[in-house]
Scaffold this active site. Structure first.
Site, PDB file in Angstrom:
ATOM      1  N   ARG A 354       0.836  -1.202   0.000  1.00 34.37           N
ATOM      2  CA  ARG A 354       0.000   0.000   0.000  1.00 34.37           C
ATOM      3  C   ARG A 354       0.873   1.255   0.000  1.00 34.37           C
ATOM      4  O   ARG A 354       1.894   1.301   0.654  1.00 34.37           O
ATOM      5  CB  ARG A 354      -0.918   0.034   1.228  1.00 34.37           C
ATOM      6  CG  ARG A 354      -1.754  -1.224   1.378  1.00 34.37           C
ATOM      7  CD  ARG A 354      -2.667  -1.134   2.581  1.00 34.37           C
ATOM      8  NE  ARG A 354      -3.399  -2.380   2.777  1.00 34.37           N
ATOM      9  CZ  ARG A 354      -4.296  -2.586   3.725  1.00 34.37           C
ATOM     10  NH1 ARG A 354      -4.576  -1.615   4.576  1.00 34.37           N
ATOM     11  NH2 ARG A 354      -4.918  -3.730   3.831  1.00 34.37           N
ATOM     12  N   ARG A 369       2.532   2.644   9.897  1.00 39.11           N
ATOM     13  CA  ARG A 369       2.023   2.835   8.538  1.00 39.11           C
ATOM     14  C   ARG A 369       3.168   2.590   7.561  1.00 39.11           C
ATOM     15  O   ARG A 369       4.074   3.409   7.427  1.00 39.11           O
ATOM     16  CB  ARG A 369       1.462   4.251   8.361  1.00 39.11           C
ATOM     17  CG  ARG A 369       0.535   4.395   7.166  1.00 39.11           C
ATOM     18  CD  ARG A 369      -0.039   5.794   7.080  1.00 39.11           C
ATOM     19  NE  ARG A 369      -0.867   6.145   8.212  1.00 39.11           N
ATOM     20  CZ  ARG A 369      -2.143   5.786   8.371  1.00 39.11           C
ATOM     21  NH1 ARG A 369      -2.731   5.036   7.450  1.00 39.11           N
ATOM     22  NH2 ARG A 369      -2.819   6.153   9.441  1.00 39.11           N
ATOM     23  N   GLU A 441      -6.019   1.753  14.946  1.00 35.85           N
ATOM     24  CA  GLU A 441      -6.796   0.692  14.292  1.00 35.85           C
ATOM     25  C   GLU A 441      -5.917  -0.531  14.043  1.00 35.85           C
ATOM     26  O   GLU A 441      -4.832  -0.425  13.477  1.00 35.85           O
ATOM     27  CB  GLU A 441      -7.361   1.205  12.966  1.00 35.85           C
ATOM     28  CG  GLU A 441      -8.203   0.155  12.232  1.00 35.85           C
ATOM     29  CD  GLU A 441      -8.549   0.560  10.805  1.00 35.85           C
ATOM     30  OE1 GLU A 441      -8.896  -0.344  10.013  1.00 35.85           O
ATOM     31  OE2 GLU A 441      -8.446   1.760  10.489  1.00 35.85           O
ATOM     32  N   SER A 444     -10.558  -4.638  11.054  1.00 39.71           N
ATOM     33  CA  SER A 444     -11.910  -4.251  10.676  1.00 39.71           C
ATOM     34  C   SER A 444     -12.637  -5.485  10.171  1.00 39.71           C
ATOM     35  O   SER A 444     -12.006  -6.491   9.804  1.00 39.71           O
ATOM     36  CB  SER A 444     -11.898  -3.162   9.586  1.00 39.71           C
ATOM     37  OG  SER A 444     -11.388  -3.683   8.375  1.00 39.71           O
ATOM     38  N   ARG A 497       1.128  -3.743  13.029  1.00 42.09           N
ATOM     39  CA  ARG A 497       0.429  -3.041  14.121  1.00 42.09           C
ATOM     40  C   ARG A 497       0.259  -3.930  15.342  1.00 42.09           C
ATOM     41  O   ARG A 497       0.205  -3.429  16.471  1.00 42.09           O
ATOM     42  CB  ARG A 497      -0.914  -2.493  13.620  1.00 42.09           C
ATOM     43  CG  ARG A 497      -0.713  -1.388  12.612  1.00 42.09           C
ATOM     44  CD  ARG A 497      -1.956  -0.584  12.341  1.00 42.09           C
ATOM     45  NE  ARG A 497      -1.698   0.398  11.280  1.00 42.09           N
ATOM     46  CZ  ARG A 497      -2.602   1.232  10.811  1.00 42.09           C
ATOM     47  NH1 ARG A 497      -3.836   1.225  11.296  1.00 42.09           N
ATOM     48  NH2 ARG A 497      -2.277   2.081   9.850  1.00 42.09           N
TER      49      ARG A 497
END
Length: 534
Positions: A354, A369, A441, A444, A497
């Site tokens: 990403r 990130r 986060e 999800s 993460r």
């Protein structure tokens, strides 16, 4: 953790290596006359004008321009080179969009677009569809007229009458050819606009931006430290777990080397997560990490444009995946599944790529990130009436995994403004990260209903007995019409993460880090990550 989605979006970040070439609509070689070229240019220009968001031009004029009368008009001199005509991009694929439902639920869709801050043009989609129906009728009428002429010529006809019928047939054929070509253009324009419409939204989803999201559940409390807290970057440096500097020299910013126990921690997280999720009936997969751009698009992500986050491979129609959701979603593309095979539950390991473009600040420090990382993703294909139940199952699996690792976290029911185009409803899990001093986060879970399956062409045939219409005709059993499956996805473990959370929450006053008990058997029995002897 998803990727920033294609239309109106939220959570799936993807990356750009080189832009994918567009398949432009160039002038067809079948145009054999200046009149035909002129009509084609007129069509392109009219479509281009009508597709403009601020245009006052309406499609009834297009229909009249493409009518039989217009088709017989004299050529118009146009200085525009025909080879360079490029007014809109032809869709590479077509979604099975329910346009009848769009017409019948116009008000609900308009409200949904408003709540999700979508820039999809519903009025234009409806106008294009209505004019498509009108143009289809015009084509059918011409075909009917042509058949009448053909039938007249089968009988005994006077020579002069036969010649007249031949000329009439030629004229009808020419007009029909032009209208059929125009029908294709209008269909492509409709698809391009309609594909921008996001999924509908669960009625219980809170309306508003990210701040309007509702806390569904809170697990644990923040750990109280009696010593100065270090973030994962400092811990990693002191324990010799990362090398960001060398990675920056080799690959660029936001890349990293894992070293020593950090490597074992990554492998341990992956294998422990897989073993836990497999106990729930999920089939393990490793996936291709390159996917065709059309598969990326069909899953609801946008590999093109200046703001894309998808890494595209120059000179090809392929992309690096930003999540295993993409290749897993494509496994059953263009297929009809047996009812008895559902639900299909997969847990997939892959590397993800990403761009994370536009991110800056403390939240991007270290591993939080990055451009490349390992992830374990859950994916379910099920019957429509079961998707809400499986959505709850996915979030409960995530909560169970993070609870077993001793993390303090909260589960959020994300608001409409934070939903990506495919998501009907999405839960996020944010874990406490002491070094950052805030929640971040880590996961999800999304119910995409039939948004992806209508694009990927994944259906099933319900085992509800014989179709009554076929039964009367004595045809075979189980001939009920196929339906689109519902798809769901959820992150079981986004490794970087998780490493951030574990290092920062399990740090000790002497600078060491305790390994959570569930992971120790998967790390060779290591209980503590200690300083290296020099």
């Amino acid at each position: 953790m998803g990727l920033q989605c294609c239309f109106g979006g939220t959570t799936i970040q993807t990356l750009k290596l080189a832009s994918i070439p567009y398949r432009n609509c160039s002038t067809s070689s079948s145009l054999r006359s200046s009149a035909a070229i002129s009509r084609r240019l007129t069509l392109f220009k009219t479509l281009s004008t009508s597709l403009s968001r601020n245009s006052a031009h309406r499609f009834p004029f297009l229909i009249r321009a493409l009518s039989s009368a217009a088709a017989s008009a004299q050529p118009v001199v146009d200085s525009t080179p025909t080879a360079s005509v490029d007014y809109f991009v032809k869709p590479q694929w077509k979604a099975a969009i329910d346009f009848k439902s769009i017409l019948e639920n116009k008000s609900a869709l308009a409200e949904n677009l408003k709540n999700r801050n979508s820039n999809a043009n519903l009025e234009l989609v409806i106008e294009l569809y209505e004019n498509l129906l009108q143009l289809q009728k015009e084509v059918e009428d011409l075909r009917y007229e042509r058949n009448i002429v053909a039938n007249k010529m089968k009988g005994k006809v006077e020579p002069t009458e036969r010649q007249r019928l031949i000329e009439e047939g030629k004229n009808l054929k020419e007009k029909l050819l032009i209208l059929e070509e125009d029908l294709v253009k209008l269909t492509d324009a409709l698809q391009k606009e309609a594909q921008c419409i996001p999924n509908m939204t669960h009625p219980d989803v809170p309306i508003g931006g990210e701040d309007s999201s509702i806390i569904r559940k809170t697990v644990g409390t923040p750990r109280e430290f009696t010593f100065p807290i270090k973030d994962h970057v400092q811990l990693g440096k002191e324990l010799d777990l990362f090398d960001f500097d060398a990675a920056a020299e080799v690959s660029g910013s936001k890349f990293y080397y894992l070293k020593n126990e950090a490597v074992l921690l990554e492998m341990g997280l992956i294998n422990w997560t897989l073993s836990e999720v497999m106990k729930k009936g999920f089939v393990p997969l490793t996936t291709p990490e390159i996917a065709r751009s059309l598969v990326v698009e069909k899953c609801g992500f946008q590999p093109r444009g200046d703001n894309t986050q998808v890494y595209s491979i120059e000179g090809s129609d392929q992309c690096l995946i930003g999540t295993a959701e993409i290749p897993v979603g494509g496994i059953h593309m263009d297929s009809i599944l047996a009812d008895s095979a559902l639900p299909l539950k997969y847990v997939a390991f892959s590397h993800c790529f990403r761009t994370e473009a536009g991110a800056a600040g403390a939240a991007t420090r270290g591993l939080y990130r990055v451009h490349q990382f390992s992830k374990v993703e859950m994916f379910i294909l099920c019957r429509p009436e079961e998707s809400n139940t499986y959505h709850q199952e996915l979030i409960e699996i995530e909560e169970d995994l993070f609870s077993k690792l001793g993390l303090h976290f909260k589960t959020l029911d994300m608001a409409t403004g934070d939903l990506g185009a495919p998501a009907y409803r999405k839960y996020d899990i944010e874990a406490w990260m002491p070094g950052l001093g805030r929640y971040g986060e880590i996961s999800s879970a999304s119910n995409c209903t039939d948004y992806q399956s209508r694009r990927l062409g994944i259906r099933f045939r319900p085992e509800s007995g014989m179709n009554p219409g076929n039964a009367k005709k004595g045809k075979g059993r189980n001939l009920t019409p196929p339906e689109f499956v519902h798809t769901l996805n959820a992150t079981a473990c986004a490794v970087p993460r998780m490493i951030v959370c574990l290092l920062e929450n399990y740090q000790q006053d002497d600078g060491t880090v305790v390994v959570p008990e569930p992971l120790r058997p998967f790390m060779g029995g290591i209980e503590v990550i200690s300083h290296k002897l020099k």
